[in-house]
Design a protein around this motif. Sequence first.
Motif, PDB file in Angstrom:
ATOM      1  N   THR A 199       0.857  -1.194   0.000  1.00 31.07           N
ATOM      2  CA  THR A 199       0.000   0.000   0.000  1.00 31.07           C
ATOM      3  C   THR A 199       0.893   1.244   0.000  1.00 31.07           C
ATOM      4  OG1 THR A 199      -0.127   0.199   2.399  1.00 31.07           O
ATOM      5  CG2 THR A 199      -1.849  -1.078   1.356  1.00 31.07           C
ATOM      6  N   GLY A 200       0.351   2.293  -0.557  1.00 27.99           N
ATOM      7  CA  GLY A 200       1.101   3.551  -0.572  1.00 27.99           C
ATOM      8  C   GLY A 200       0.194   4.688  -0.147  1.00 27.99           C
ATOM      9  N   PHE A 238      -0.323  12.147  -7.393  1.00 30.19           N
ATOM     10  CA  PHE A 238      -0.876  11.279  -6.350  1.00 30.19           C
ATOM     11  C   PHE A 238      -2.402  11.246  -6.369  1.00 30.19           C
ATOM     12  CE2 PHE A 238       3.406  11.877  -4.702  1.00 30.19           C
ATOM     13  CZ  PHE A 238       3.718  10.594  -4.311  1.00 30.19           C
ATOM     14  N   ARG A 242      -2.059   8.151  -9.357  1.00 24.87           N
ATOM     15  CA  ARG A 242      -1.962   6.916  -8.557  1.00 24.87           C
ATOM     16  C   ARG A 242      -3.337   6.377  -8.171  1.00 24.87           C
ATOM     17  NH1 ARG A 242       3.706   7.374  -5.922  1.00 24.87           N
ATOM     18  NH2 ARG A 242       4.718   8.160  -7.797  1.00 24.87           N
ATOM     19  N   SER A 246      -4.600   2.784  -9.052  1.00 26.73           N
ATOM     20  CA  SER A 246      -4.989   1.927  -7.928  1.00 26.73           C
ATOM     21  C   SER A 246      -6.355   1.304  -8.205  1.00 26.73           C
ATOM     22  CB  SER A 246      -5.028   2.768  -6.649  1.00 26.73           C
ATOM     23  OG  SER A 246      -5.655   2.068  -5.619  1.00 26.73           O
ATOM     24  N   LEU A 251      -1.064  -0.318 -10.478  1.00 27.97           N
ATOM     25  CA  LEU A 251       0.032   0.538  -9.981  1.00 27.97           C
ATOM     26  C   LEU A 251       1.394  -0.142 -10.136  1.00 27.97           C
ATOM     27  CD1 LEU A 251      -1.111   2.106  -6.605  1.00 27.97           C
ATOM     28  CD2 LEU A 251      -0.018   3.325  -8.459  1.00 27.97           C
ATOM     29  N   ILE A 254       5.221   2.578  -5.848  1.00 31.39           N
ATOM     30  CA  ILE A 254       4.857   3.125  -4.541  1.00 31.39           C
ATOM     31  C   ILE A 254       6.078   3.893  -4.092  1.00 31.39           C
ATOM     32  CG2 ILE A 254       4.638   2.415  -2.119  1.00 31.39           C
ATOM     33  CD1 ILE A 254       2.431   0.568  -2.977  1.00 31.39           C
ATOM     34  N   GLY A 259       5.928   3.721   2.026  1.00 32.58           N
ATOM     35  CA  GLY A 259       5.136   2.624   1.462  1.00 32.58           C
ATOM     36  C   GLY A 259       5.160   1.429   2.400  1.00 32.58           C
ATOM     37  N   TYR A 302      -3.793   2.111  -2.829  1.00 30.07           N
ATOM     38  CA  TYR A 302      -3.282   3.462  -2.605  1.00 30.07           C
ATOM     39  C   TYR A 302      -4.329   4.265  -1.870  1.00 30.07           C
ATOM     40  CZ  TYR A 302       0.828   6.069  -3.645  1.00 30.07           C
ATOM     41  OH  TYR A 302       2.042   6.673  -3.530  1.00 30.07           O
TER      42      TYR A 302
END
Lengths: 476, 340
Positions: A199-200, A238, A242, A246, A251, A254, A259, A302
């Motif tokens: 996950t980011g 972002f 992203r 996501s 994706l 990250i 991250g 994300y």
Amino acid sequence: MWHQIVYNLFTYGILLYSVVILGFYLFIGIYSIGETRRYLRKASFTDYSLLSSSSNAPSVSILAPAYNEGLNIVQNVRSLLSIHYNQLELIVINDGSKDNSMQQLITAYDLEVAEHCFHPHLATKRIRAIYKSKNPVYHKLIVVDKDNGGKADALNAGINVAGGKYLVCIDVDCILEQDALIKLITPFLESPKKTVIATGGVVRIANSCIVQSGSLVDVNVPEQFLPRVQTLEYIRAFLLGRMAWSRLNGLLLISGAFGAFDRSIVIKAGGYNTKTVGEDMELLVRMRRYMEEAKLPYKVSYIPDPLCWTEAPETYQILGRQRNRWTRGTIETLKMHRTMFFNRKYGLLGLLSYPYWFFFEFLAPIIEFVGLIGFILFTIIGIVDWPFFFNLLLFIWTFGFAYSVFAILIEVYTYNQYKKKGDLRKLVVTALLEPLIFHPFTVWSAIKGNIDLMRKKKAWGEMSRKGFGAPKPVGQ
Amino acid sequence: MNIVSPDFVLHLTIGIAIGILALIAGILFLMMQKEQRQQRKKHISALLEDWLAGIVLDDDLKSQHAVPEDVQLLLKAKKNRLILLDELVTLKKNLSGGAAANLERLYNQLALDLLSIEKVGSRKWHVKAKGVQELAIMKQQQHLRKIYRYVNHPNIYVRMEVQAGLVQYWGAKGLRFLNYLTYPLTEWQQQKLLHFLLQHSALHDLPVQKWLSSSNFSVVQFALKYIGEQQELRFYKEVKDCLDHAEEKVRLQAITCLERLSLDDTTEVFACYFSRCSKECQVAILQAFQKIGTAEDFCFLNDCTSDNDPLIRLAAIKALQEIDQREGSLSNANQLGKAS
């Protein structure tokens, strides 16, 4: 006439490429809205805090590699230790710093060499010693002192030592929001069927913001042009890019600054690659490739919350180094995983994510640069259709401006971080100037990155930072 | 050759420029709207603050709270009642005892449940979920019975809130939805349910055995967490049986649960099971030995230190070290030396 044919082929070839890339931007902008809205709606009634004190919560290891961070290391570690999460260990990896970072840590946190058994899953440079604090207050802290081997090597050493189910890799000088860790870990627990492998969270620019005792207390639009334009760039990347990828589960990156990863999958995929300067992107691509090849259902999440604040380069020299490195990292990663290019075996990853990165991240600056050279040649020959040129130039500029303004709209709709008087004006003016000043510079840096890669340059490039040690109020 | 005419490009540009103006207008409108909403909320919260503080601190358990005239006037507008509802819910989350009961009474007195019910009836999942959450926090028993049918709602967030609400109100008794659950319980949902369960006392007439034999493996996993958390020793045998469950996650949870229950024969059970389980389970067992092992287990652990797998060897050494430290025994020092 032959030169007219070349001219038309060249012009319309680039026009076609531009239409496709603009189409993608439009799609990304619109498609991201659904994902962000879904997250905001969920967050409106979700109480994340119960996870922080739960004894059943998954264990998490924060990995913070540090190289010559002596100036701020003690404060940065203190800030990370203040994160409230029960099942947490903080692993600071001193990557053979030449300054007094290690001594400062030993003194400040009462460290002593400790016996710590671990299995060297990943090959790294020699670990000199592992330290733990004599003071029970710092029982969550582990400091790994090792020979210098670069960021990827330091992170691999941290992965070996870590005992947590999940790894959170961060830059030691980043400022985290209080609930950043919980929000980053929750997606791992929410997916009923697919394994969430990483996950980011959104990284924001902290220049000109007020930082006190390792916490962000006042958000400001950066005073200087370069950090300000990067603020805009990060919002676009972002909140739009992203989030859309996501939603597609496509994706490929990250941010290395912040991250979280499933430790077991990281190890199975082989950890960070020390042979590339784009180790963050390369790791995620390899993890995804591992899951695809093993035919395991997985997801990369994300979250749009601004969770991590970092200092952006303020000079063209440092910015140029950063973009040069990003370009080399992208090309190296794409080259290492070229087998995925339009390979149906890798599903969306092979058919969309990889080709997108190839055509629109790697090739875009090259095509832009070639286009510029072509334009100069055609001008010399005298075959440029000037009305068409000016209209096209105006169109591209307007489109870029519109895309940035749309990103600002989404920012205002979602987190509205910049609400002081004049902030909006500053951002809009910056969006207007960006295509004229910032964009050509990033294209040039990317071209230099390509040249450096051909010359087999492997250097990371020094990234000196001012740090947040002395807060300076805006306007002074 | 002109596929695209300059005029067409110009018209397109003008179109985008108009779009930019619309976007900027949208930004200004949004900012203004947000600012106004924030100001209104701040203003109303300030007006309600003293009155609510008085109600929270009121130790006279009477059925009706006095509502000042200005507040009555304010609450005529639905948007203001919604702000008050949010305030009450936020306050209630952090309070218990008489103060919490006062807020529940005020909620009932002002018929704010009607707003929550309206939310539950919404077609938007997030509004529905929020409505359910409000009813649970405000302990609206009669409404909670009605929303029981949503425990298998297709939207994950709605059913999660309903399930959490039931447990929040009835404690372990609210878990009976596990008998009919058709969807898997996510890890996050299990965490939430356990969190609310810990606020209630354990019950003895729950169909835990039924849960342990559920075809929904997440229910089995949750039941094991519940048994471990509540130290329900009477299910020890059933937990042992789960070591042979088809699902690896359940087997791992069973190991954790047995470690928590930790009876005299637990390490023996682990030692017997060790040779027939996966590597992941073996590592989990050795980690459990770190916490519950004794000097009597040295023999088994020493055997593990000569395993072919380095992870098993490492976990066994760690267990030996931990037990040695805990028991202050020096007798295994030589064996440790051999092992490493």
